[in-house]
Motif scaffolding. Structure first.
Motif, short mmCIF file in Angstrom:
data_model
loop_
_atom_site.label_atom_id
_atom_site.label_comp_id
_atom_site.label_asym_id
_atom_site.label_seq_id
_atom_site.Cartn_x
_atom_site.Cartn_y
_atom_site.Cartn_z
N ARG A 9 0.83 -1.20 0.00
CA ARG A 9 0.00 0.00 0.00
C ARG A 9 0.88 1.26 0.00
O ARG A 9 0.60 2.23 -0.72
N LEU A 10 1.94 1.23 0.78
CA LEU A 10 2.86 2.36 0.82
C LEU A 10 3.51 2.58 -0.54
O LEU A 10 3.66 3.72 -1.00
N ALA A 11 3.90 1.49 -1.20
CA ALA A 11 4.50 1.61 -2.53
C ALA A 11 3.53 2.26 -3.51
O ALA A 11 3.92 3.13 -4.32
N LEU A 12 2.26 1.87 -3.46
CA LEU A 12 1.25 2.48 -4.33
C LEU A 12 1.08 3.96 -4.02
O LEU A 12 0.98 4.79 -4.94
N ASP A 13 1.02 4.31 -2.74
CA ASP A 13 0.82 5.70 -2.35
C ASP A 13 2.01 6.57 -2.76
O ASP A 13 1.83 7.71 -3.22
N LEU A 14 3.23 6.05 -2.61
CA LEU A 14 4.41 6.80 -3.00
C LEU A 14 4.47 6.98 -4.51
O LEU A 14 4.87 8.05 -5.01
N HIS A 50 8.32 -6.04 -2.11
CA HIS A 50 8.40 -7.50 -2.11
C HIS A 50 8.46 -7.91 -0.65
O HIS A 50 9.44 -7.62 0.04
N GLY A 51 7.39 -8.53 -0.18
CA GLY A 51 7.32 -8.86 1.22
C GLY A 51 7.36 -7.61 2.08
O GLY A 51 6.59 -6.67 1.87
N LYS A 52 8.30 -7.56 3.00
CA LYS A 52 8.42 -6.42 3.91
C LYS A 52 9.48 -5.42 3.47
O LYS A 52 9.87 -4.53 4.23
N HIS A 53 9.95 -5.56 2.23
CA HIS A 53 10.95 -4.67 1.67
C HIS A 53 10.30 -3.70 0.68
O HIS A 53 9.51 -4.10 -0.17
N LEU A 54 10.67 -2.42 0.79
CA LEU A 54 10.17 -1.38 -0.08
C LEU A 54 11.32 -0.88 -0.95
O LEU A 54 12.43 -0.65 -0.45
N PHE A 55 11.03 -0.67 -2.25
CA PHE A 55 12.03 -0.18 -3.18
C PHE A 55 11.45 1.02 -3.93
O PHE A 55 10.45 0.89 -4.62
N ASP A 61 18.99 4.02 -12.53
CA ASP A 61 19.09 2.69 -11.92
C ASP A 61 19.52 2.74 -10.47
O ASP A 61 20.33 1.93 -9.99
N ARG A 62 18.94 3.70 -9.74
CA ARG A 62 19.21 3.81 -8.30
C ARG A 62 17.93 3.58 -7.53
O ARG A 62 16.85 4.01 -7.95
N PHE A 63 18.06 2.90 -6.40
CA PHE A 63 16.90 2.52 -5.60
C PHE A 63 17.11 2.92 -4.14
O PHE A 63 18.20 2.71 -3.59
N LEU A 64 16.08 3.47 -3.55
CA LEU A 64 16.03 3.63 -2.10
C LEU A 64 15.41 2.36 -1.55
O LEU A 64 14.24 2.06 -1.81
N THR A 109 21.85 -0.43 -6.00
CA THR A 109 21.85 -0.57 -7.45
C THR A 109 20.82 -1.63 -7.84
O THR A 109 20.32 -2.38 -7.00
N ARG A 110 20.55 -1.72 -9.13
CA ARG A 110 19.62 -2.75 -9.61
C ARG A 110 20.14 -4.15 -9.29
O ARG A 110 19.37 -5.03 -8.92
N ALA A 111 21.44 -4.35 -9.42
CA ALA A 111 22.02 -5.66 -9.11
C ALA A 111 21.85 -6.00 -7.64
O ALA A 111 21.57 -7.15 -7.28
N GLU A 112 22.03 -5.01 -6.77
CA GLU A 112 21.87 -5.24 -5.34
C GLU A 112 20.42 -5.54 -4.99
O GLU A 112 20.14 -6.39 -4.11
N VAL A 113 19.49 -4.89 -5.66
CA VAL A 113 18.07 -5.19 -5.45
C VAL A 113 17.77 -6.62 -5.89
O VAL A 113 17.07 -7.37 -5.20
N ALA A 114 18.32 -7.02 -7.03
CA ALA A 114 18.09 -8.38 -7.53
C ALA A 114 18.63 -9.42 -6.56
O ALA A 114 18.01 -10.47 -6.33
#
Length: 210
Positions: A9-14, A50-55, A61-64, A109-114
């Motif tokens: 839900r937080l991902a959708l709101d953001l 994904h589960g309890k992780h937010l990206f 190609d940078r992710f919080l 990075t995208r690789a770290e997220v993967a």
């Protein structure tokens, strides 16, 4: 600790507030200042979970990457001065989102997220989830099913409330070892989660009453 529906839900709101927009990113209490500066005045693409992780994905190609843990919160609202120990603030002229007290907050990075995603079990809230992956791990395990469905490397996003409710709804002894669980019972658990957790995203609360 927030369960998976809260993060989705937080991902959708953001995404609704900041997706496709150039945003200001800062660290009001300074602990994330160096990484925030790399995201500041760049475009945020979307938020996913994904589960309890937010990206939160940004241009380049940078992710919080955020895990709220037990006491973390990510509050979205109209613009206002920072209150309390704000680790990260994402802002436009119309809205701000303040992250406080997370267990994990990192620039990835995208690789770290993967790599992180590969370590997690299937998420009942994702359309790409493979329940057989969880089943293969469960039916070889000797631990109780109550522990297995809470293990995020086996099944992502399920916390204590959903665990207790789906086992009760399916009349499964929480102490039953995974290798003693019938596949039919596992499919009952999965089907229930796929039904209940999306409802939690929409209602922004857990409701397991038939």
């Amino acid at each position: 600790m927030p369960e998976g529906h809260t993060l989705h839900r937080l991902a959708l709101d953001l995404t609704q507030a900041f997706g496709g927009r150039v945003v200001s990113v800062s660290s009001p209490h300074g602990r994330f200042a160096e990484s925030a500066a790399q995201l500041d005045e760049t475009g945020m693409i979307e938020g996913t979970a994904h589960g309890k992780h937010l990206f939160c994905e940004f241009d380049g190609d940078r992710f919080l990457h955020v895990h709220l843990g037990l006491i973390g919160s990510f509050e979205l609202g109209p613009p206002h001065p920072p209150r309390g120990l704000v680790r990260v603030r994402i802002a436009t002229e119309q809205a701000v989102a303040d992250l406080r007290g997370p267990q994990l907050c990192t620039l990835a990075t995208r690789a770290e997220v993967a790599t992180q995603l590969a370590a997690l079990g299937p998420d009942p809230l994702r359309t790409d989830a493979d329940p057989d992956l969880a089943w293969r791990r469960i039916h070889r395990a000797t631990r109780p099913i109550a522990a297995l469905v809470m293990d995020q490397t086996i099944l992502s996003g399920v916390g204590n409330v959903y665990r207790a409710e789906v086992l009760f709804r399916n009349r499964i002894d929480p102490h039953r070892p995974g290798n003693k669980l019938r596949r039919r019972s596992w499919l009952g658990i999965w089907t229930d989660l796929v039904e209940l957790m999306p409802r939690g995203v929409v209602d922004n609360r857990i409701d397991t009453v038939r």
